[in-house]
Design a protein around this motif. Sequence first.
Motif, mmCIF file in Angstrom:
data_model
loop_
_atom_site.group_PDB
_atom_site.id
_atom_site.type_symbol
_atom_site.label_atom_id
_atom_site.label_comp_id
_atom_site.label_asym_id
_atom_site.label_seq_id
_atom_site.Cartn_x
_atom_site.Cartn_y
_atom_site.Cartn_z
ATOM 1 N N ALA A 1 3.790 -0.007 -6.338
ATOM 2 C CA ALA A 1 3.901 1.420 -5.688
ATOM 3 C C ALA A 1 3.882 2.527 -6.891
ATOM 4 C CB ALA A 1 5.037 1.255 -4.765
ATOM 5 N N GLY A 2 4.706 2.351 -7.885
ATOM 6 C CA GLY A 2 4.562 3.581 -8.718
ATOM 7 C C GLY A 2 5.329 4.498 -8.247
ATOM 8 N N GLY A 3 4.755 5.756 -8.044
ATOM 9 C CA GLY A 3 5.391 6.787 -7.778
ATOM 10 C C GLY A 3 5.273 7.008 -5.962
ATOM 11 N N LEU A 4 4.588 6.092 -5.502
ATOM 12 C CA LEU A 4 4.390 6.094 -4.171
ATOM 13 C C LEU A 4 5.487 6.036 -3.260
ATOM 14 C CD1 LEU A 4 1.097 4.045 -3.632
ATOM 15 C CD2 LEU A 4 1.370 6.706 -3.472
ATOM 16 N N GLN A 5 5.532 6.696 -1.891
ATOM 17 C CA GLN A 5 6.660 6.458 -1.187
ATOM 18 C C GLN A 5 6.558 5.345 -0.327
ATOM 19 O OE1 GLN A 5 9.637 8.052 -0.412
ATOM 20 N NE2 GLN A 5 8.989 9.290 -2.174
ATOM 21 N N GLN A 6 7.386 4.131 -0.128
ATOM 22 C CA GLN A 6 6.757 2.863 0.371
ATOM 23 C C GLN A 6 8.065 2.423 1.344
ATOM 24 O OE1 GLN A 6 5.382 -1.290 -1.498
ATOM 25 N NE2 GLN A 6 7.167 -0.417 -2.510
ATOM 26 N N GLU A 7 7.711 1.838 2.258
ATOM 27 C CA GLU A 7 8.469 0.879 3.139
ATOM 28 C C GLU A 7 8.035 -0.256 3.228
ATOM 29 O OE1 GLU A 7 8.835 2.948 7.270
ATOM 30 O OE2 GLU A 7 8.473 4.848 6.278
ATOM 31 N N ILE A 8 8.919 -1.113 3.218
ATOM 32 C CA ILE A 8 8.544 -2.586 3.077
ATOM 33 C C ILE A 8 9.362 -3.510 4.306
ATOM 34 C CG2 ILE A 8 8.715 -4.849 1.831
ATOM 35 C CD1 ILE A 8 8.821 -3.075 -0.606
ATOM 36 N N ALA A 9 8.539 -4.290 5.182
ATOM 37 C CA ALA A 9 9.183 -4.984 6.355
ATOM 38 C C ALA A 9 8.524 -6.188 6.176
ATOM 39 C CB ALA A 9 8.946 -4.424 7.752
ATOM 40 N N LEU A 10 9.593 -7.451 5.785
ATOM 41 C CA LEU A 10 9.151 -8.728 6.102
ATOM 42 C C LEU A 10 9.555 -9.130 7.523
ATOM 43 C CD1 LEU A 10 10.112 -10.182 2.654
ATOM 44 C CD2 LEU A 10 7.751 -9.560 3.563
ATOM 45 N N MET A 11 8.582 -9.297 8.192
ATOM 46 C CA MET A 11 8.975 -9.711 9.932
ATOM 47 C C MET A 11 9.491 -11.241 9.869
ATOM 48 S SD MET A 11 6.243 -7.067 11.519
ATOM 49 C CE MET A 11 4.882 -7.232 10.054
ATOM 50 N N THR A 12 10.355 -11.435 9.482
ATOM 51 C CA THR A 12 10.852 -12.873 9.601
ATOM 52 C C THR A 12 11.138 -13.558 10.969
ATOM 53 O OG1 THR A 12 13.157 -12.361 8.928
ATOM 54 C CG2 THR A 12 11.956 -12.941 7.204
ATOM 55 N N ALA A 13 11.347 -12.753 12.002
ATOM 56 C CA ALA A 13 11.596 -13.072 13.179
ATOM 57 C C ALA A 13 10.242 -13.594 13.693
ATOM 58 C CB ALA A 13 12.088 -11.907 14.002
ATOM 59 N N ASN A 14 9.271 -13.241 13.295
ATOM 60 C CA ASN A 14 7.727 -13.854 13.759
ATOM 61 C C ASN A 14 7.090 -14.813 12.840
ATOM 62 O OD1 ASN A 14 7.800 -11.926 15.796
ATOM 63 N ND2 ASN A 14 6.978 -10.323 14.583
#
Length: 132
Positions: A37-50
């Motif tokens: 991502a470097g300087g990007l704003q990032q949200e990470i979601a691993l959907m382990t429930a699925n």
Amino acid sequence: EALDKINEASPKLLAIQLLAVRENEELEFIHALEQAAGGLQQEIALMTANQKDVSTWEREIPFRLIVSGDFRNVVEYLDAIERLPYSVLVETVDVGKPRQEREETPPGTVEAAITGTIYWQKAERPAALRDK
């Protein structure tokens, strides 16, 4: 003859399996995404429930990434994801205006929502799938 075919296929199968996220090494995968991502704003979601079992030692885990920044940097991020030492199957990429624009949001900022699947492997797996 069947055993010969298995022995012949094992190195190829091992090479593919090495691309999976390993049990207890999930943070390395997250760190690799953060580096990409470097300087990007990032949200990470691993959907382990699925998650879905592929075998007794492997699972498919859906993920969702949201990055925002300059369009060129978002494209470079997508390229970096493709080059990660993991099997990251990108299924959708939606690019548009940021969901929440703030006063400090620079002009030309875009947001990309990326969905896909990663493969996860248990530490305990068949001998043919372990590093030599």
